[in-house]
Design a protein around this motif. Structure first.
Motif, PDB file in Angstrom:
ATOM      1  N   ILE A 202      53.530  36.989  36.401  1.00 42.93           N
ATOM      2  CA  ILE A 202      52.780  36.700  37.637  1.00 42.93           C
ATOM      3  C   ILE A 202      51.349  37.245  37.604  1.00 42.93           C
ATOM      4  O   ILE A 202      50.385  36.528  37.938  1.00 42.93           O
ATOM      5  N   ASN A 203      51.187  38.509  37.201  1.00 49.02           N
ATOM      6  CA  ASN A 203      49.903  39.191  37.444  1.00 49.02           C
ATOM      7  C   ASN A 203      48.692  38.580  36.731  1.00 49.02           C
ATOM      8  O   ASN A 203      47.679  38.308  37.377  1.00 49.02           O
ATOM      9  N   PRO A 204      48.755  38.356  35.391  1.00 47.08           N
ATOM     10  CA  PRO A 204      47.557  37.818  34.745  1.00 47.08           C
ATOM     11  C   PRO A 204      47.189  36.429  35.250  1.00 47.08           C
ATOM     12  O   PRO A 204      46.004  36.114  35.396  1.00 47.08           O
ATOM     13  N   ILE A 205      48.199  35.601  35.541  1.00 46.87           N
ATOM     14  CA  ILE A 205      47.901  34.239  36.019  1.00 46.87           C
ATOM     15  C   ILE A 205      47.142  34.305  37.336  1.00 46.87           C
ATOM     16  O   ILE A 205      46.148  33.599  37.545  1.00 46.87           O
ATOM     17  N   THR A 206      47.602  35.182  38.236  1.00 44.22           N
ATOM     18  CA  THR A 206      46.926  35.267  39.544  1.00 44.22           C
ATOM     19  C   THR A 206      45.549  35.911  39.389  1.00 44.22           C
ATOM     20  O   THR A 206      44.601  35.497  40.057  1.00 44.22           O
ATOM     21  N   ALA A 207      45.447  36.897  38.492  1.00 41.40           N
ATOM     22  CA  ALA A 207      44.150  37.570  38.305  1.00 41.40           C
ATOM     23  C   ALA A 207      43.124  36.598  37.718  1.00 41.40           C
ATOM     24  O   ALA A 207      41.944  36.641  38.068  1.00 41.40           O
ATOM     25  N   LEU A 208      43.570  35.721  36.830  1.00 46.32           N
ATOM     26  CA  LEU A 208      42.636  34.778  36.197  1.00 46.32           C
ATOM     27  C   LEU A 208      42.292  33.618  37.126  1.00 46.32           C
ATOM     28  O   LEU A 208      41.162  33.135  37.134  1.00 46.32           O
ATOM     29  N   SER A 209      43.283  33.179  37.901  1.00 47.82           N
ATOM     30  CA  SER A 209      43.030  32.020  38.763  1.00 47.82           C
ATOM     31  C   SER A 209      42.409  32.433  40.096  1.00 47.82           C
ATOM     32  O   SER A 209      41.844  31.589  40.795  1.00 47.82           O
ATOM     33  N   GLY A 210      42.560  33.714  40.451  1.00 49.22           N
ATOM     34  CA  GLY A 210      42.046  34.178  41.753  1.00 49.22           C
ATOM     35  C   GLY A 210      42.931  33.738  42.907  1.00 49.22           C
ATOM     36  O   GLY A 210      42.517  33.788  44.066  1.00 49.22           O
ATOM     37  N   LEU A 211      44.170  33.313  42.583  1.00 49.44           N
ATOM     38  CA  LEU A 211      45.048  32.777  43.632  1.00 49.44           C
ATOM     39  C   LEU A 211      46.155  33.769  44.004  1.00 49.44           C
ATOM     40  O   LEU A 211      46.490  34.665  43.230  1.00 49.44           O
ATOM     41  N   SER A 264      48.406  39.806  43.835  1.00 50.83           N
ATOM     42  CA  SER A 264      49.018  40.744  42.894  1.00 50.83           C
ATOM     43  C   SER A 264      48.076  41.938  42.688  1.00 50.83           C
ATOM     44  O   SER A 264      46.866  41.842  42.934  1.00 50.83           O
ATOM     45  N   SER A 265      48.634  43.054  42.205  1.00 51.58           N
ATOM     46  CA  SER A 265      47.805  44.256  41.998  1.00 51.58           C
ATOM     47  C   SER A 265      46.710  43.969  40.970  1.00 51.58           C
ATOM     48  O   SER A 265      45.588  44.468  41.079  1.00 51.58           O
ATOM     49  N   MET A 266      47.013  43.096  39.991  1.00 50.93           N
ATOM     50  CA  MET A 266      46.004  42.806  38.960  1.00 50.93           C
ATOM     51  C   MET A 266      44.849  41.984  39.549  1.00 50.93           C
ATOM     52  O   MET A 266      43.683  42.221  39.223  1.00 50.93           O
ATOM     53  N   LEU A 267      45.186  41.051  40.432  1.00 51.22           N
ATOM     54  CA  LEU A 267      44.113  40.288  41.095  1.00 51.22           C
ATOM     55  C   LEU A 267      43.264  41.233  41.944  1.00 51.22           C
ATOM     56  O   LEU A 267      42.025  41.157  41.924  1.00 51.22           O
ATOM     57  N   GLN A 268      43.928  42.151  42.652  1.00 49.67           N
ATOM     58  CA  GLN A 268      43.162  43.113  43.473  1.00 49.67           C
ATOM     59  C   GLN A 268      42.257  43.975  42.592  1.00 49.67           C
ATOM     60  O   GLN A 268      41.111  44.246  42.939  1.00 49.67           O
ATOM     61  N   ASP A 269      42.799  44.382  41.429  1.00 46.24           N
ATOM     62  CA  ASP A 269      41.974  45.204  40.513  1.00 46.24           C
ATOM     63  C   ASP A 269      40.739  44.426  40.052  1.00 46.24           C
ATOM     64  O   ASP A 269      39.635  44.953  40.028  1.00 46.24           O
ATOM     65  N   VAL A 270      40.953  43.166  39.665  1.00 42.92           N
ATOM     66  CA  VAL A 270      39.832  42.348  39.179  1.00 42.92           C
ATOM     67  C   VAL A 270      38.812  42.152  40.308  1.00 42.92           C
ATOM     68  O   VAL A 270      37.610  42.306  40.101  1.00 42.92           O
ATOM     69  N   GLU A 271      39.326  41.846  41.500  1.00 41.80           N
ATOM     70  CA  GLU A 271      38.399  41.634  42.633  1.00 41.80           C
ATOM     71  C   GLU A 271      37.588  42.887  42.943  1.00 41.80           C
ATOM     72  O   GLU A 271      36.443  42.816  43.360  1.00 41.80           O
ATOM     73  N   LYS A 275      39.693  48.656  36.290  1.00 38.08           N
ATOM     74  CA  LYS A 275      40.492  48.441  35.075  1.00 38.08           C
ATOM     75  C   LYS A 275      41.900  47.993  35.508  1.00 38.08           C
ATOM     76  O   LYS A 275      42.436  48.519  36.480  1.00 38.08           O
ATOM     77  N   THR A 276      42.479  47.035  34.781  1.00 36.45           N
ATOM     78  CA  THR A 276      43.822  46.546  35.127  1.00 36.45           C
ATOM     79  C   THR A 276      44.879  47.215  34.229  1.00 36.45           C
ATOM     80  O   THR A 276      44.539  47.908  33.276  1.00 36.45           O
ATOM     81  N   GLU A 277      46.139  46.936  34.527  1.00 36.47           N
ATOM     82  CA  GLU A 277      47.232  47.484  33.715  1.00 36.47           C
ATOM     83  C   GLU A 277      47.662  46.489  32.617  1.00 36.47           C
ATOM     84  O   GLU A 277      48.774  46.577  32.111  1.00 36.47           O
ATOM     85  N   ILE A 278      46.776  45.572  32.230  1.00 34.47           N
ATOM     86  CA  ILE A 278      47.144  44.524  31.268  1.00 34.47           C
ATOM     87  C   ILE A 278      47.687  45.100  29.941  1.00 34.47           C
ATOM     88  O   ILE A 278      48.653  44.577  29.385  1.00 34.47           O
ATOM     89  N   ASP A 279      47.075  46.206  29.473  1.00 35.86           N
ATOM     90  CA  ASP A 279      47.510  46.780  28.184  1.00 35.86           C
ATOM     91  C   ASP A 279      48.961  47.254  28.241  1.00 35.86           C
ATOM     92  O   ASP A 279      49.686  47.162  27.254  1.00 35.86           O
ATOM     93  N   CYS A 280      49.346  47.812  29.382  1.00 37.96           N
ATOM     94  CA  CYS A 280      50.688  48.403  29.502  1.00 37.96           C
ATOM     95  C   CYS A 280      51.728  47.361  29.898  1.00 37.96           C
ATOM     96  O   CYS A 280      52.929  47.639  29.900  1.00 37.96           O
ATOM     97  N   ILE A 281      51.266  46.161  30.238  1.00 41.50           N
ATOM     98  CA  ILE A 281      52.203  45.085  30.624  1.00 41.50           C
ATOM     99  C   ILE A 281      52.200  44.048  29.488  1.00 41.50           C
ATOM    100  O   ILE A 281      52.967  44.172  28.540  1.00 41.50           O
TER     101      ILE A 281
END
Ligand SMILES: NC(=O)c1ccc[n+]([C@@H]2O[C@H](COP(=O)([O-])OP(=O)(O)OC[C@H]3O[C@@H](n4cnc5c(N)ncnc54)[C@H](OP(=O)(O)O)[C@@H]3O)[C@@H](O)[C@H]2O)c1
Length: 318
Positions: A202-211, A264-271, A275-281
């Protein structure tokens, strides 16, 4: 008789009151301090000077709890449990900063997301003092000392070491006493993996799409992408653990539906240009995949895209 009953109640309250450290005054840390601090003595440890004496959780009801806040790691020296509530890429640093002040009887708990927190913590204190976990509660940060409990969910804990320790059962009781619904599992690493797969879906898709999360259900392309990411991640995970319960993709669909209006938390981080948790996920899935010879092109692509997005706004301050 009434006097005796009162003494019994006071004794019971006293017996169950523990000294608990919470490391990281962000969303999860503030939430746990507010809940656990109602029935225990809580020390909330952070790296910034803040004049915090109370934390507030709003949501269905409002809860205000007096706590002790400190930036002094020696305040963590006499505690029964310490719960690490930093982002997963901060776990190594916070353990470096604090481990020498912890008593050798203190149990360390992680309810963070990501595959490696328990491993990092055990490097400093040994496996048998680590309780692993996940939480499906959703908490939004408003400001230091104030969070919103946006979504209720289950918390699962279990021993990271080989034994099903009494401390795990005791910690479960602490959570129960603090009105945090939880269950104990002897396959905690399986649960951690499963949550990582759902987050990777879920997280990277939402962070990249902004949705928002629900968009993955509404858009057939995003839905297929989530399916491929989950399938690939399961192939990696099966080399390491037995995944509990339903298929992670089905669970990810449920989570995206149930949290359709959430970012998602990753979208909030990007916005917020954090730094996101992408490395650990997703990154962790790629590296375990490499170890077992499983190709992970979907997760790898998510890592590359999120990292390049991060690089566009980060100045490597964390
Ligand atoms: N929020 C949720 O709903 C939720 C739900 C389930 C799981 N989780 C997981 O829980 C973990 C924490 O998430 P979060 O949302 O609470 O993150 P967060 O709001 O960013 O909080 C992290 C906190 O850790 C503090 N910190 C970082 N390095 C530190 C250090 N060296 N010493 C002391 N404190 C330090 C940060 O301090 P500063 O304030 O100074 O930056 C921040 O207050 C993540 O792994 C996340 O995925 C979160």
């Amino acid at each position: 008789m009434i006097a005796l009953l009162k003494i019994f109640i006071i004794k019971e309250t006293f017996l169950h009151s523990m000294k608990i450290g919470i490391v990281g005054p962000g969303s999860l840390g503030t939430f746990l301090a507010g809940k656990i601090g109602k029935v225990n003595q809580v020390v909330l440890y952070g790296r910034k000077d803040l004049s915090l004496k109370q934390v507030v959780i709003s949501g269905e009801t409002q809860l205000k709890t007096d706590i002790k806040y400190t930036t002094d790691p020696t305040s963590l020296s006499d505690l029964e449990y310490v719960i690490i509530c930093t982002k997963s890429f901060q776990t190594e640093q916070v353990m470096k900063d604090t481990h020498e002040y912890l008593s050798d009887k203190t149990m360390i708990v992680s309810l963070q997301n990501g595959l490696k927190n328990e491993k990092i913590i055990s490097k400093f204190v040994g496996k048998d003092r680590v309780i692993g976990g996940i939480t499906e509660n959703g908490i939004t940060f408003e400001r230091y000392g104030k969070v919103i409990h946006a979504g209720k969910g289950e918390t699962i804990i279990g021993p990271y070491g080989d034994d099903f320790t009494n401390e795990v059962k005791e910690f479960s009781q602490i959570l129960n006493d603090s009105s945090i619904a939880n269950k104990v599992s002897d396959n905690i690493y399986g649960h951690i993996w499963k949550k990582v797969i759902i987050n990777a879906g879920i997280n990277p898709i939402t962070a990249l799409s902004g949705l928002k999360n629900g968009s993955i259900i509404d858009d057939k392309n995003l839905f297929s992408l989530m399916e491929y990411i989950c399938e690939e991640s399961v192939k990696v995970a099966e080399n390491e653990v037995v995944l509990p319960g339903d298929d992670p993709f089905k669970e990810a669909v449920k989570v995206a539906k149930n949290t359709s209006e959430n970012k998602s938390s990753m979208l909030q981080d990007v916005e917020n240009k954090r730094k996101t948790e992408i490395d650990c996920i997703s990154g962790a899935i790629v590296s375990v995949g490499t170890k077992h010879g499983v190709n992970t092109p979907y997760n790898r692509t998510m890592v590359y895209l999120i990292k390049s997005l991060e690089n566009s706004y980060l100045n490597n301050s964390d």
